[in-house]
Scaffold this active site. Structure first.
Site, PDB file in Angstrom:
ATOM      1  N   CYS A  58      67.569   1.399 -79.348  1.00 51.32           N
ATOM      2  CA  CYS A  58      66.824   2.633 -79.114  1.00 51.32           C
ATOM      3  C   CYS A  58      67.080   3.635 -80.246  1.00 51.32           C
ATOM      4  O   CYS A  58      66.495   3.492 -81.312  1.00 51.32           O
ATOM      5  CB  CYS A  58      67.154   3.202 -77.734  1.00 51.32           C
ATOM      6  SG  CYS A  58      65.838   4.249 -77.132  1.00 51.32           S
ATOM      7  N   HIS A  96      66.251  -0.968 -74.354  1.00 49.48           N
ATOM      8  CA  HIS A  96      67.691  -1.131 -74.093  1.00 49.48           C
ATOM      9  C   HIS A  96      67.964  -2.518 -73.518  1.00 49.48           C
ATOM     10  O   HIS A  96      68.015  -2.688 -72.296  1.00 49.48           O
ATOM     11  CB  HIS A  96      68.162  -0.068 -73.095  1.00 49.48           C
ATOM     12  CG  HIS A  96      68.204   1.313 -73.648  1.00 49.48           C
ATOM     13  ND1 HIS A  96      69.274   1.805 -74.346  1.00 49.48           N
ATOM     14  CD2 HIS A  96      67.288   2.302 -73.615  1.00 49.48           C
ATOM     15  CE1 HIS A  96      69.031   3.046 -74.717  1.00 49.48           C
ATOM     16  NE2 HIS A  96      67.829   3.378 -74.291  1.00 49.48           N
ATOM     17  N   GLU A 151      70.628  -4.070 -73.307  1.00 52.39           N
ATOM     18  CA  GLU A 151      71.934  -4.161 -72.638  1.00 52.39           C
ATOM     19  C   GLU A 151      71.828  -4.122 -71.114  1.00 52.39           C
ATOM     20  O   GLU A 151      72.684  -4.665 -70.423  1.00 52.39           O
ATOM     21  CB  GLU A 151      72.881  -3.052 -73.133  1.00 52.39           C
ATOM     22  CG  GLU A 151      72.514  -1.614 -72.756  1.00 52.39           C
ATOM     23  CD  GLU A 151      71.597  -0.925 -73.761  1.00 52.39           C
ATOM     24  OE1 GLU A 151      70.895  -1.633 -74.502  1.00 52.39           O
ATOM     25  OE2 GLU A 151      71.571   0.324 -73.789  1.00 52.39           O
TER      26      GLU A 151
HETATM   27  N1  GLN Z   1      66.586  10.300 -78.658  1.00 52.36           N
HETATM   28  C1  GLN Z   1      65.729   9.178 -78.853  1.00 52.36           C
HETATM   29  C2  GLN Z   1      64.409   9.329 -78.095  1.00 52.36           C
HETATM   30  O1  GLN Z   1      64.289  10.119 -77.226  1.00 52.36           O
HETATM   31  C3  GLN Z   1      66.425   7.888 -78.470  1.00 52.36           C
HETATM   32  C4  GLN Z   1      66.720   7.764 -77.013  1.00 52.36           C
HETATM   33  C5  GLN Z   1      67.663   6.657 -76.678  1.00 52.36           C
HETATM   34  O2  GLN Z   1      68.410   6.170 -77.522  1.00 52.36           O
HETATM   35  N2  GLN Z   1      67.720   6.256 -75.414  1.00 52.36           N
HETATM   36  O3  GLN Z   1      63.457   8.630 -78.395  1.00 52.36           O
END
Ligand code: GLN
Length: 542
Positions: A380, A506, A508
């Site tokens: 992400c 994500h 994970e």
């Molecule tokens: N801050 C970034 C976004 O809002 C990444 C978010 C994250 O890593 N979950 O897109």
């Protein structure tokens, strides 16, 4: 009709109540009993999505897009179920819906009270999990410890459930902690007695007491707890801190907890089969050659903030019969040319995060990984960082950025999705939950998965900006995972690098001990073959 097991905590928090609940789920499932799980969180936030990781640890995202407590991650990993938003209830949600009903006029003429209105809403939500899941047993964990002010309505609701559902259909388990006093070399039961008294004051008599402790628990201590807390001795289950959390279901089984629950609730069950789990735990515990991974984030002093990432790394390492050794590195400390620490790691992972603090350090880390050809896995935010760094390199400009960190950047390579523009409300407004991702044939991503479409969980506002796709692709970035319409870049990787890959989702959250995530497995496979500068002297074991 579902049966219910309610789990409360006593004495202190953070003694592994979530792991205990997850483990109970596992031992029931191993008897072919279907299980669903719910966490009741007494705090007033609607969900933990807006809470700082310092307050709350990781926010676990369910497939249907709920931002939930990290205990749901334990439940999913141990039991192998995909939970939904119904599985995490907070006081914030309960009060919001009761007040909304009041405003609609649903209780016209009535005075709205904690009992029965709030407790009815809690019970409705507990039963909803039974209905949605059609499980034989619904396991319900009450967050916090007995005696907390916010927890009272939840305890009152679960007390009423025994009367409502029938005595044979409800079981209460209390998880306590036995402190060790070094001077006299003994474990103390008094705090447990007090917390059981507090439960009884509310009207709940526990059927089972799980005693967490860092030391062996003697028969004498078990006798004492059985006597003072009025619980059968075989229902006093010692849970001494184990080498790995995955061992807990085996310990519970050893003490007969599974049989006790099955008999007590009159459940139809097959013989327990934990053979596969046993085998995995034995392999986990056996000494193995380590793979050193640098985890670079800004909440590294609080490892709970990256709970699922750590577990996914462990699962993947085990697949290669290795053990992951994580170096927790604060990105702010690596900034301004301090990446040298990374010479000792075989792979780098940058997990999710929000806000500008620590970002420049992460960009430097991505540069280091690209130039030194160290395997890099971005999750992400880790993908956004990789794209920012690559764009700075490709466009020869330090100004390339995400509009999250620099609104006026001339190279907004990461930007808000059109549908995210104009949203001012913070809670629950991100791109959340499961979306399909098509893997582009011939890429590292497609090779790692070995199939064409994957379904992964998201939690972010910003995305890869397609306006820059062509020039970045020309410079060596490959969009290797795409949304079905091809418009969203879900996975990106670098062409001229052993393994520099990152995803907007994500992965994970989907990794399990018995089903590790393909991207983690592939990353670990490359990392284990990577030599660090100190490798020749420090690595080989057998
Ligand atoms: N801050 C970034 C976004 O809002 C990444 C978010 C994250 O890593 N979950 O897109």
């Amino acid at each position: 009709m579902a049966k219910y097991i309610f789990v409360t905590g006593g004495v202190i928090s953070s003694v592994g109540k979530g792991i205990s609940v997850a483990s109970i789920g596992r031992i029931l499932k191993s008897r072919s009993i279907s299980v669903s799980v719910q966490k009741l969180d007494p705090y007033l936030n609607v969900d933990p999505g807006t809470m700082s990781p310092y307050q709350h640890g990781e926010v676990f995202v369910t497939q249907d897009g709920a931002e939930t407590d990290l205990d749901l991650g334990h439940y999913e990993r141990f039991i192998g179920v995909d939970l939904t938003q119904a599985s995490n209830v907070t006081s914030g949600q309960v009060y919001s819906s009761v007040i909304a009903q009041e405003r609609k006029g649903d209780f016209l003429g009535g005075t709205i009270q904690v009992v029965p209105h709030v407790t009815n809403e809690i019970k409705r939500r507990i039963r909803q999990v039974a209905e949605i899941s059609a499980a034989d047993v619904v396991l319900v964990e009450v967050g916090g410890t007995v005696g907390d002010i916010e927890g009272q309505p939840f305890l009152e609701a679960i007390r009423q459930m025994r009367k409502d559902e029938g005595r044979d259909n409800v079981l209460y388990i209390h998880v306590t902690f036995l402190p060790y006093i070094a001077v006299t070399d003994e474990l103390k039961t008094k705090p447990t007695q007090h917390s059981v008294n507090e439960l009884r004051r509310i009207g709940i008599q526990p059927d089972i007491i799980l005693c967490r402790s860092d030391k062996e628990i003697s028969e004498g201590i078990k006798d004492k707890i059985s006597l003072f807390c009025d619980v059968n001795k075989e229902a006093v289950i010692p849970l001494v801190t184990s080498e790995t959390i995955y061992e807990v279901p085996l310990l519970m089984e050893e003490y007969g907890l599974g049989d006790f629950i099955v008999n007590h609730l009159g459940l139809e069950a097959k013989e327990s089969n934990l053979d596969n789990w046993h085998e995995l735990v034995n392999r986990l515990k056996a000494p193995k050659e380590p793979v050193t991974i640098g985890l670079v984030g800004k909440y590294v002093e609080l490892q709970d903030a990256y709970y699922s990432v750590r577990e996914a790394l462990r699962h993947a390492a085990l697949t290669h019969n290795r053990e992951v050794k994580i170096e927790w590195l604060n990105s702010e400390e690596l900034q301004d040319g301090h990446c040298d620490k990374l010479r000792q790691v075989q792979g780098i992972i940058i997990p999710g995060g929000f806000g500008y603090r620590g970002i420049e350090g992460m960009v430097e880390v991505a540069k280091f990984a690209r130039e030194k050809e160290i395997p890099y896995f971005g999750l992400c935010l880790g993908m956004q960082v990789m794209v920012i760094e690559f764009a700075r390199h490709a466009f020869h400009s330090q100004d390339a950025n995400s509009t999250e960190f620099d609104r006026d950047t001339p190279y907004p390579v990461i930007d808000l999705l059109p549908e995210q523009r104009g949203i001012n409300q913070k809670g629950g407004t991100m791109r959340l939950g499961t979306y399909p991702c098509h893997l582009v044939p011939g890429t590292k991503a497609a090779h790692a998965y070995g199939y064409e479409v994957t379904y992964e969980r998201h939690r972010h506002r910003f995305e890869f900006n397609n306006a820059f796709r062509q020039p970045l692709e020309k410079a060596g970035l490959i969009a290797s995972g795409l949304s079905p319409d091809g418009k969203l870049v879900e996975i990106a990787e670098l062409r001229n690098h052993p393994w520099m890959l990152a995803c907007q989702f994500h992965p994970e959250f989907r990794s399990r001990l018995d089903c590790p995530h393909p991207l983690f497995v592939d990353f670990m496979g490359t990392a284990k073959e990577t030599l660090t500068e100190g490798a020749q002297t420090s690595l080989p074991i057998n």
